[in-house]
Every structure is written in C-alpha cells, then in structure tokens.
Design an enzyme around this catalytic site. Structure first.
Site, PDB file in Angstrom:
ATOM      1  N   LYS A 112     -29.449 -13.506 -72.539  1.00 59.81           N
ATOM      2  CA  LYS A 112     -28.144 -13.060 -73.028  1.00 59.81           C
ATOM      3  C   LYS A 112     -27.069 -14.142 -72.809  1.00 59.81           C
ATOM      4  O   LYS A 112     -26.082 -14.181 -73.530  1.00 59.81           O
ATOM      5  CB  LYS A 112     -27.710 -11.775 -72.310  1.00 59.81           C
TER       6      LYS A 112
HETATM    7  C1  LIG Z   1     -31.684  -7.663 -73.928  1.00 62.51           C
HETATM    8  C2  LIG Z   1     -33.034  -8.021 -73.448  1.00 62.51           C
HETATM    9  C3  LIG Z   1     -34.179  -7.883 -74.261  1.00 62.51           C
HETATM   10  C4  LIG Z   1     -34.112  -7.275 -75.640  1.00 62.51           C
HETATM   11  O1  LIG Z   1     -33.448  -8.115 -76.560  1.00 62.51           O
HETATM   12  P1  LIG Z   1     -32.929  -7.506 -77.956  1.00 62.51           P
HETATM   13  O2  LIG Z   1     -32.150  -8.609 -78.573  1.00 62.51           O
HETATM   14  O3  LIG Z   1     -32.088  -6.322 -77.620  1.00 62.51           O
HETATM   15  O4  LIG Z   1     -34.134  -7.135 -78.741  1.00 62.51           O
HETATM   16  C5  LIG Z   1     -35.395  -8.313 -73.761  1.00 62.51           C
HETATM   17  N1  LIG Z   1     -35.495  -8.820 -72.508  1.00 62.51           N
HETATM   18  C6  LIG Z   1     -34.432  -8.962 -71.706  1.00 62.51           C
HETATM   19  C7  LIG Z   1     -34.637  -9.509 -70.337  1.00 62.51           C
HETATM   20  C8  LIG Z   1     -33.165  -8.568 -72.139  1.00 62.51           C
HETATM   21  O5  LIG Z   1     -32.113  -8.716 -71.317  1.00 62.51           O
END
Ligand SMILES: *Cc1c(COP(=O)(O)O)cnc(C)c1O
Length: 465
Positions: A112
């Site tokens: 993120k």
């Molecule tokens: C947010 C997240 C996901 C999922 O990603 P999306 O873009 O919502 O599909 C997978 N793994 C981790 C560690 C995350 O923080």
C-alpha cells in the site's frame, strides 16, 4: 488525461479532480478515457532504469496537463527515497522461473505504501495549488490505514480519519496506525467488521452535511491515483525479467482487486503478460466468479490474511467496464443485478474474455500455513500469509513453466506473526525503523457501530482547530 465514469453518467474529470474524488456521482468509478500505450521499442529502452525513473515514464501520461514532468519527478523521488531497499521493489528467485517481487520495503511494510506515500504528496501539492483544505476519511482492514497516515501526517492541509474494525486487525497493524502521531490524524476503532467501517465511509460521502461545508476526500482502494502508482511495478518486474522480448505472468494476493487491476492495465499498456492469477483466501467471491461464473456475496470469514477479508471487490467494476466494451449503460444494468440477485452470472462471452488472461485460486488458512512452511524449508525464505496465498495460487494455476511467474509479496511477514508462528517458523525480527513499535504510546478512540457518533466526533475534531 481525461477520466470517465464506468456508469457513463457522471461528468468527465481531469486528474486533479479525480485525485480528490471517491466514487463518481453516478455510483461508478473513474477510469482513463483512453489508456496510454507504449511500444515494444519504448519499453525496451527503459531497461536498466531505477524505480523512480521508470515511475516517471509510466505515470506522466496520466497526470499530464495538471502536473509538470519536473514537479512529478520531485514527488516521485521523494516518495521512493523513503523505501528501505535500494531496488525499492526487489525480485527474489524461488524455483525455476518462480519469482517473488517484494513490495514491502516502504515505511509501513505493505505494498500500500507504493501508492499512498505518493498519494499524500500529490494531494498536498494540489491542495496547496488551490489553497484548499480537505478532510479525508477512509476505512482499513489493516494496511491502508498506516500507509495513509504515514503519507498524510506531515500535511498542513489534510485532516485524516481512519476507521478500522476494533480487535480485527493484527497488533502490529494497529500499532502502526495508532503510534504515528500527528495532530491531523484521527484513529477510530469501530466495534464491527471492515464492511461496517466501509459502510460508514460510503454513507458519509453520500451525505457530507455533517461537515458543515467541509469537503471529503477518499484514500480507499477505488482512488484512481492508487491504481496508477501500482502499474509501475508490473513494468519494473517484467523489464527486469526480459520484457518486452519475453512475456511474464503474475500471481496477486487479491482483496479489492486494486493491485491486480493495475497488472491488467500494464498489460493493456503494452507489457506482454501471459497470465494474471487472482489469489484469494476463503473470501473467494472472485474465485467463484472466474472459475464458475457465479458471482454471489457470502458472509465474511475471518482468516490469517486479514487484508484480503472482504465480501465484494470494488475495483472489479473497472475490469467489467472493459469486458462490457466500455458501455456505461450496459454495465450499470449489470451492476444493479449483481447487487440485487443472490447469484449472478456474467454474459458468457464476456466471462470467456476475462478467462483468456485471468485464472483464480482459493487458498485456505491451512494451505496458507503449509505454504509458508514449505517455502521456508525449500528456500529459507519467509513469506507473509498474503504472499503465501499468492505463491500457492501461482503454483496451482500456472499455464506453462517457460514463462517467469512473479508473485507479488504484498506484506512483510513481521506484520502477521500469528500465521508465521502457526506454520512452525521463527518469528522474524522487526525492521530497525520499527524496533520500538511496542513501546510507543497509542492513540485511538473506540466507537460502537454507530454512524452518528462517529460523525459528531469528526465534526468536533475538524472544528477544534
Ligand atoms: C490490501 C492488501 C491486499 C489486497 O490488495 P487489493 O488491491 O485490495 O486486491 C493483499 N495483501 C495485502 C498485504 C494487503 O495489504
């Protein structure tokens, strides 16, 4: 670049406006009116670029007219300078043509950071240019919250309210949010689940009168700028492994479909991608849709991979928009049926088109722990539970072994010690910059699942300064 809504009724917007908006006012999501496409020669010429240099090439067409190349460069450099690994997104080889791309070297240890550290800078830049202030409200199942707080905590113009489900995020995740103090940061723990938090955010956007004239901005995973920033690392991985001369495949631990949708866009923009694997946990609506053409909501299950514990994947609508030939009216009808009917099937022709590129796999908690243990024994490499789901799905679904298969490692294993310990592996050490996480004071407020109480807290906090 102009942006249009997937439902076809909302006004077209430029990048600045899209950056500060959540849902379009017709209920749709914004997508570029026309994607930039890079030729094979151009992509080949990017071989050897550093991460930030490549990011400038990939992102510039999306922001052109609103942000100059120089200003963009400054923001991108500042963003990726904060990452703790010199390669920013290093590739690690496991088996033959089996790779992991580590997307967890940002300040809050999940992928993120790639989008949210840049988003914070973009928002601040645009607010300064317009001399505006913004209240940002977001819900998090864990990782978005800390990344957004880190991205916004130095902003003079943003007040950030992050809702997380009380006692449903890992302790590391919670502390990463609640110890990052800034007098513009408000952590709200809701007695409920992630969807309850998400609902409060949606309702607050729909009726913003509680802010008494203030404007609400979004950082959730439907934010276009987040998707945009995530396209870069697909190119980075592909080019490192021989693209455009050599095709590549990806397996992506998936929740809201933001990360893997960025991979789909990279493919549309010229990166030769053979296969995209949607890796899900027990919350498998996308797996049921891709494997059986059955799209049906089910009750939320709590798993070892909490960042993927969601009932519906909001960004899936952006893929459907393309599958419905960018016909907003047709997609609108489809979305209405999806939300009303218990079980819905996509038009078979469009479903088959999705299956040309996408495969999917559901991985249980037991299989997740087995995979963490197996990879640790095979390669002395420790996966976090989300990434383990990705590797398992990659092995299960890969169409051929000649094409490099890259799993996106979306979080550092230190964020999810429960699954690591359950797998019988040694708990990893906290990275240096977070060594004192458990000693720092926390700040957050717990609320019942009650929108009015949360909103009046927000109103008071916004007015108090
Ligand atoms: C947010 C997240 C996901 C999922 O990603 P999306 O873009 O919502 O599909 C997978 N793994 C981790 C560690 C995350 O923080």
């Amino acid at each position: 670049m102009r942006y249009i809504s997937t439902r076809g009724q909302a006004p077209e917007l430029g990048f600045e406006a899209v950056l500060l908006t959540g849902l379009a006012n017709d209920g749709g999501l914004y997508v570029p009116a026309k994607l930039p496409v890079f030729s094979a020669e151009e992509i080949a010429s990017w071989a050897g670029l550093g991460y930030a240099e490549l990011a400038q090439k990939v992102i510039l067409p999306f922001v052109e007219k609103d942000i100059s190349a120089d200003e963009l460069k400054t923001m991108i450099n500042a963003t990726y300078d904060c990452f703790k690994h010199p390669a920013v997104a290093p590739l690690v080889q496991l088996g033959h043509n089996e790779w992991v791309m580590e997307l967890f070297h940002g300040p809050t240890l999940s992928f993120k950071d790639f989008a949210l550290q840049l988003l914070g800078r973009l928002v601040d830049y645009i607010l300064a240019k317009r001399d505006q202030h913004l209240v940002i409200m977001g819900a998090t199942s864990g990782d978005t919250g800390s990344a957004a707080i880190e991205g916004c905590r130095h902003s003079q113009r943003v007040k950030l309210f992050i809702l997380h489900p009380h006692d449903r995020v890992s302790e590391v995740q919670r502390r990463q949010m609640t110890t990052l103090l800034g007098d513009n940061i408000y952590n709200i723990a809701v007695r409920g689940n992630f969807d309850d938090c998400q609902r409060m955010v949606k309702q607050s956007f729909a009726d913003q009168s509680f802010l008494m004239g203030g404007q609400l901005g979004a950082v959730n995973s439907i934010n276009w700028a987040r998707i945009m920033a995530q396209i870069v690392y697909y190119f980075y991985a592909g080019i490192a492994l021989g693209s455009p001369h050599r095709p590549v495949s990806f397996s992506v631990p998936t929740g809201n479909f933001g990360d893997i949708y960025a991979g789909y866009l990279a493919c549309q923009m010229g990166l030769p991608i053979t296969q995209l694997v949607i890796a899900t946990n027990a919350n498998d609506i996308l797996h049921r849709c891709i494997s059986n053409n059955q799209y049906a909501k089910q009750a939320l299950v709590k798993t070892y991979s909490p960042s993927m514990d969601i009932m519906v994947s909001s960004n899936f609508e952006r893929l459907l928009f393309d599958l419905y030939d960018r016909d907003g009216a047709a997609l609108s009808q489809c979305m209405t049926r999806l939300s009303k009917d218990k079980v819905h099937a996509l038009d078979p022709k469009r479903w088959h088109r999705a299956r040309q590129l996408f495969d999917s796999c559901r991985v249980s908690d037991v299989e997740t722990c087995d995979m963490i243990r197996e990879v640790s024994q095979q390669y002395r490499y420790l996966l976090d539970p989300h990434s383990a789901i990705g590797v398992k799905a990659a092995r299960q679904c890969r169409r051929n072994t000649q094409t490099p298969m890259i799993t996106m490692a979306t979080a550092h294993p230190v964020k999810f010690p429960a699954a690591v310990v359950k797998s019988g592996c040694q708990q990893p050490a906290m990275p240096d910059h977070m060594a004192d996480l458990f000693e720092q004071p926390e700040s957050y407020q717990v609320f019942d699942n009650d929108l009015t109480a949360v909103q009046s807290y927000m109103t008071t906090s916004v007015r108090s300064q």
